[in-house]
Design an enzyme around this catalytic site. Structure first.
Site, PDB file in Angstrom:
ATOM      1  N   HIS A 186       4.184   9.195   1.177  1.00 17.18           N
ATOM      2  CA  HIS A 186       5.127   8.088   1.343  1.00 17.18           C
ATOM      3  C   HIS A 186       6.456   8.390   0.673  1.00 17.18           C
ATOM      4  O   HIS A 186       6.574   9.308  -0.130  1.00 17.18           O
ATOM      5  CB  HIS A 186       4.539   6.771   0.811  1.00 17.18           C
ATOM      6  CG  HIS A 186       4.286   6.810  -0.675  1.00 17.18           C
ATOM      7  ND1 HIS A 186       3.150   7.352  -1.228  1.00 17.18           N
ATOM      8  CD2 HIS A 186       5.033   6.374  -1.711  1.00 17.18           C
ATOM      9  CE1 HIS A 186       3.203   7.252  -2.544  1.00 17.18           C
ATOM     10  NE2 HIS A 186       4.345   6.669  -2.872  1.00 17.18           N
ATOM     11  N   ARG A 197      -8.009   7.988 -13.707  1.00 17.41           N
ATOM     12  CA  ARG A 197      -6.613   8.408 -13.893  1.00 17.41           C
ATOM     13  C   ARG A 197      -5.777   7.172 -14.181  1.00 17.41           C
ATOM     14  O   ARG A 197      -5.823   6.196 -13.437  1.00 17.41           O
ATOM     15  CB  ARG A 197      -6.142   9.072 -12.608  1.00 17.41           C
ATOM     16  CG  ARG A 197      -4.683   9.504 -12.543  1.00 17.41           C
ATOM     17  CD  ARG A 197      -4.384   9.762 -11.071  1.00 17.41           C
ATOM     18  NE  ARG A 197      -3.218  10.589 -10.828  1.00 17.41           N
ATOM     19  CZ  ARG A 197      -2.005  10.099 -10.580  1.00 17.41           C
ATOM     20  NH1 ARG A 197      -1.787   8.784 -10.603  1.00 17.41           N
ATOM     21  NH2 ARG A 197      -1.010  10.925 -10.289  1.00 17.41           N
TER      22      ARG A 197
HETATM   23  O1  LIG Z   1       0.747   7.764  -9.852  1.00 12.98           O
HETATM   24  C1  LIG Z   1       1.411   8.646  -9.304  1.00 12.98           C
HETATM   25  O2  LIG Z   1       1.397   9.822  -9.672  1.00 12.98           O
HETATM   26  C2  LIG Z   1       2.296   8.311  -8.121  1.00 12.98           C
HETATM   27  C3  LIG Z   1       2.260   6.906  -7.711  1.00 12.98           C
HETATM   28  C4  LIG Z   1       3.212   6.640  -6.588  1.00 12.98           C
HETATM   29  O3  LIG Z   1       3.492   7.472  -5.772  1.00 12.98           O
HETATM   30  C5  LIG Z   1       3.831   5.337  -6.499  1.00 12.98           C
HETATM   31  O4  LIG Z   1       3.559   4.487  -7.348  1.00 12.98           O
HETATM   32  O5  LIG Z   1       4.626   5.125  -5.563  1.00 12.98           O
HETATM   33 FE   LIG Z   2       5.287   6.787  -4.744  1.00 12.13          FE
END
Ligand SMILES: O=C(O)CCC(=O)C(=O)O
Ligand SMILES: [Fe+2]
Length: 318
Positions: free
Chosen positions: A229, A297
């Site tokens: 995204h 995570r």
């Molecule tokens: O947690 C991550 O490493 C990325 C999260 C992410 O892509 C977002 O929050 O848009």
């Molecule tokens: Fe993101």
């Protein structure tokens, strides 16, 4: 005197010195064959190790921008800005003219990240007045209480749970609020410095959230965090995205690396507590998170906008 011709050694004849020479040549050849095989084997092993480290992850060629256990002062890579910013209102001194991505272990300490995680997990943060601890697990030998209830209210029980740090229903402890503000300010300054903009011209924006990901099967599409995204498309107001990691890749969880998806090669970041990655939010930084295979995570997404109308204040004490 005509030069005396030396008799060519009779390599082919058996016995005498020639037999010995034949044997020693044979030995020499087989030694060479062995050496060549050894050399080929060693090269193949080194090649495989290098590719394992730098290439060939889940999806083609991958370069690791930040390895686990590495202590990165600063890594910044400039890339051309996408056209995305042209279709948005421009804010002088903030709207990206310079685009790119950076990662640093020098802005937030591991201890600070651990304190934030503890503050969130040890019911100092309450949601809808409820304490969060419903289970106790071990993290690096220390028992910690997991905020199952709060997180499942904020997200779902399908692998990815999100806690919006600006939800009116959240009650945040003083400790967390102060720590978060301080951490947010330092990240904001680092971003401003990297992109040559004025820190006071950028504003915290929604959503800014704490995420917990494990390998529970996704229940709804909202749990499918692994899709590629563009933040500016997904979240609208974002101009600069930052991520503060609160747990360690390959120690606390497997999979779950952050991946910039560039044409021809991907660039990954291996999360580690205190590591900050930041990038301009347009399609120059298409990205995704690898599926988490085991463990949990934790991360915080902290986002900034150039549009003061989309700005929000820091989470407050309630
Ligand atoms: O947690 C991550 O490493 C990325 C999260 C992410 O892509 C977002 O929050 O848009
Ligand atoms: Fe993101």
């Amino acid at each position: 005197m005509a030069p005396q011709r030396r008799a060519a050694p009779a390599w082919g004849s058996a016995g005498g010195p020639c037999g010995g020479a034949k044997r020693s040549r044979g030995q020499q050849e087989s030694r060479w064959r062995w050496l060549r095989t050894l050399f080929l084997l060693a090269s193949a092993t080194i090649g495989a190790l290098v590719s394992w480290r730098y290439l060939g992850a889940e999806d083609g060629v991958t370069e690791v921008l930040a390895h686990r256990r590495e202590n990165l002062q600063d890594r910044f890579i400039e890339i051309p800005c996408s056209e995305d910013y042209n279709s948005h209102k421009k804010f002088e001194g903030c709207t990206p003219r310079k685009c790119g991505r950076g990662v640093t272990d020098a802005v937030i300490t591991r201890e600070e990240a651990e304190r934030i995680l503890e503050a969130v997990l040890f019911h100092r943060v309450c949601l809808y007045g409820a304490l969060w601890d419903t289970s106790v697990v071990e993290k690096k030998g220390k028992p910690i209480k997991i905020a199952e209830r709060g997180l499942s209210l904020g997200g779902s029980d399908g692998g990815a749970s999100i806690l919006d740090l600006h939800s009116g229903a959240l009650s945040l402890g003083k400790h967390f609020v102060n720590l978060y503000r301080d951490v947010r300010q330092r990240i904001q300054q680092r971003i401003a410095q990297a992109f040559g903009i004025n820190s006071s011209a950028m504003y915290l924006t929604k959503p800014t959230f704490f995420s917990r990901i494990n390998n529970t099967e996704a229940k709804t599409t909202h749990d499918e965090y692994w899709h590629p995204h563009v933040d500016k498309v997904t979240y609208g107001s974002f101009d600069y995205t930052s991520l503060l990691y609160l747990s360690d890749y390959s120690e606390d969880f497997g999979g779950g690396r952050f991946v910039f998806m560039d044409a021809g090669s991907n660039k990954t970041i291996e999360p580690q507590a205190g590591r900050v990655s930041f990038f301009t939010s347009g399609s120059e930084n298409l990205h995704r998170v690898e599926k988490v295979h085991w463990g949990t995570r934790y991360a915080i997404t902290i986002s900034f906008t150039c549009n003061p109308d989309h700005g929000i204040g820091d989470p407050v004490l309630t």
